[in-house]
Design a protein around this motif. Sequence first.
Motif, short mmCIF file in Angstrom:
data_model
loop_
_atom_site.label_atom_id
_atom_site.label_comp_id
_atom_site.label_asym_id
_atom_site.label_seq_id
_atom_site.Cartn_x
_atom_site.Cartn_y
_atom_site.Cartn_z
N VAL A 38 8.93 10.00 1.08
CA VAL A 38 7.84 9.02 0.90
C VAL A 38 6.56 9.74 0.47
N GLY A 39 6.29 10.89 1.09
CA GLY A 39 5.11 11.64 0.71
C GLY A 39 5.18 12.17 -0.70
N LEU A 40 6.39 12.59 -1.13
CA LEU A 40 6.57 13.13 -2.48
C LEU A 40 6.50 12.07 -3.56
N THR A 41 6.76 10.83 -3.23
CA THR A 41 6.83 9.77 -4.25
C THR A 41 5.73 8.73 -4.06
N VAL A 42 5.90 7.83 -3.10
CA VAL A 42 5.00 6.69 -2.94
C VAL A 42 3.58 7.15 -2.63
N VAL A 43 3.43 7.97 -1.60
CA VAL A 43 2.09 8.37 -1.17
C VAL A 43 1.42 9.26 -2.20
N SER A 44 2.18 10.19 -2.81
CA SER A 44 1.57 11.10 -3.78
C SER A 44 1.08 10.35 -5.02
N LEU A 45 1.88 9.40 -5.51
CA LEU A 45 1.44 8.60 -6.65
C LEU A 45 0.24 7.73 -6.28
N ALA A 46 0.25 7.20 -5.05
CA ALA A 46 -0.85 6.35 -4.61
C ALA A 46 -2.15 7.14 -4.49
N THR A 47 -2.09 8.33 -3.88
CA THR A 47 -3.31 9.10 -3.69
C THR A 47 -3.77 9.77 -4.99
N SER A 48 -2.93 9.77 -6.03
CA SER A 48 -3.35 10.28 -7.34
C SER A 48 -4.05 9.20 -8.17
N ALA A 49 -4.12 7.98 -7.66
CA ALA A 49 -4.77 6.90 -8.40
C ALA A 49 -6.24 7.20 -8.71
N PRO A 50 -7.03 7.76 -7.76
CA PRO A 50 -8.42 8.08 -8.12
C PRO A 50 -8.51 9.10 -9.25
N SER A 87 8.16 -5.28 8.84
CA SER A 87 9.01 -5.65 7.71
C SER A 87 8.60 -4.86 6.48
N VAL A 88 9.51 -4.86 5.48
CA VAL A 88 9.22 -4.13 4.25
C VAL A 88 7.99 -4.70 3.56
N LEU A 89 7.86 -6.03 3.52
CA LEU A 89 6.70 -6.64 2.87
C LEU A 89 5.41 -6.26 3.56
N ARG A 90 5.44 -6.24 4.89
CA ARG A 90 4.23 -5.87 5.62
C ARG A 90 3.90 -4.40 5.39
N SER A 91 4.92 -3.55 5.36
CA SER A 91 4.68 -2.13 5.09
C SER A 91 4.10 -1.93 3.70
N LEU A 92 4.65 -2.64 2.70
CA LEU A 92 4.12 -2.56 1.35
C LEU A 92 2.69 -3.05 1.28
N PHE A 93 2.38 -4.10 2.05
CA PHE A 93 1.01 -4.60 2.09
C PHE A 93 0.06 -3.53 2.60
N PHE A 94 0.46 -2.81 3.66
CA PHE A 94 -0.38 -1.74 4.18
C PHE A 94 -0.55 -0.62 3.15
N VAL A 95 0.53 -0.31 2.41
CA VAL A 95 0.44 0.73 1.39
C VAL A 95 -0.55 0.32 0.30
N VAL A 96 -0.42 -0.92 -0.19
CA VAL A 96 -1.32 -1.41 -1.25
C VAL A 96 -2.77 -1.47 -0.75
N LEU A 97 -2.96 -1.97 0.47
CA LEU A 97 -4.31 -2.05 1.04
C LEU A 97 -4.89 -0.65 1.21
N GLY A 98 -4.09 0.29 1.69
CA GLY A 98 -4.58 1.66 1.84
C GLY A 98 -4.97 2.28 0.52
N VAL A 99 -4.15 2.03 -0.53
CA VAL A 99 -4.48 2.56 -1.86
C VAL A 99 -5.80 1.97 -2.37
N ALA A 100 -5.97 0.65 -2.18
CA ALA A 100 -7.20 0.01 -2.63
C ALA A 100 -8.43 0.58 -1.93
N LEU A 101 -8.32 0.81 -0.63
CA LEU A 101 -9.43 1.38 0.12
C LEU A 101 -9.71 2.82 -0.32
#
Length: 382
Positions: free
Chosen positions: A41-53, A180-194
């Motif tokens: 997760v850190g190598l894929t989802v989180v790394s791509l998310a934190t590279s957004a800035p 749930s997966v949807l709730r987890s994805l919501f937290f991921v998207v919200l965290g990326v936006a913040l």
Amino acid sequence: MDLLDAGRIIAGLLLLTLGGEVLVRGASSLAERVGISPLVVGLTVVSLATSAPELAVTVGAVLRDEPELAVGNVVGSNIANVLLILGISALVIPLAVKRRLVRLDLPIMVALSLMLLVMSLDGGVGTGDGVILLGALLAYLVITVLVSRRESAEARTSAPVQGARTPDPAEADTKPPAPSVLRSLFFVVLGVALLIAGARLLVDGAVNVAVAFGVSSLVVGLTVVAIGTSLPELAVSVIAVRRGERDLAVGNVVGSNIANIGLVLGLPALLSADGIPVPDAAVALDIPLMLAAAVALLPIAFTGFAIARWEGGLFLVLYLAYTSFVVLAATEHEALDGYTAVMAWFVLPLIAVTLLAFAYFEWRQGSRRPPQRGHRPPPPSD
């Protein structure tokens, strides 16, 4: 610095902290739900998310015809990710390094760093180079997902360990269900936006302060913007290690460096008709230093499969030394010559000798120590 810039910096730091907490929580629960490791997760989802800035800043810099800022942002961010973020995270708690990270992900990070250096020797990263970088990133993501799914399947089909404790159904009933997966994805998207909002506020305030001192776009990108856009990785990594997700912290940094080269620099180079010019100063110093930082992580990961506190402290000292040199060179300070001589003839050789000595010591200790059941645990497996 006026009050508005100070307010931007403070608000950005607050949003980064909150966004890192939300993103780590969402990513951890997503890994638990989907059945993949926090490292992946850190190598894929989180790394791509934190590279957004970094992606937002780089694309914006290319559109505003400021290629030095774009290159400085990516190179400086990768240097900060290894030396600053892993250094601070290891000071909080020693970081565990999985074997698959040493076998696959770290060599890919080194290879992409070397590839960027070779591409930059002709003075720029062209459209064809952008295609190669993006293709390398996509291939890496596909390999990572396939390897993770294979390992998960092997873990499910493997025989239970002899003597393993049978789970108590009563304990399973009392354990809180994973979100749930949807709730987890919501937290991921919200965290990326913040994180994006916080990084944007902080970078805007910090750039205004830096420009007021009259430094170049390359220096602003290598220092102020690089640190600002790396703060999401710092927030995620520190929060992850405090929550016990040390795999996610290391995977986030390594994956983010790979994404910065493959996506953040590859996509703008592909979209730009003339590519992205690379300043001679970056080719002579900053990109080779980025490659050196990536290479320096390999022996530390091999010796004990961990990044100890003293190694994190050493990384932090190296980053402070590099940043000081960049600032002194940009301002043409009279102390630059003496600082350069001390670093070149005393500090850097001493650090190199220390690293080699500790690596040799760790290797000798590992080769002499026989495996003992029930005592020292083996290195982390995949």
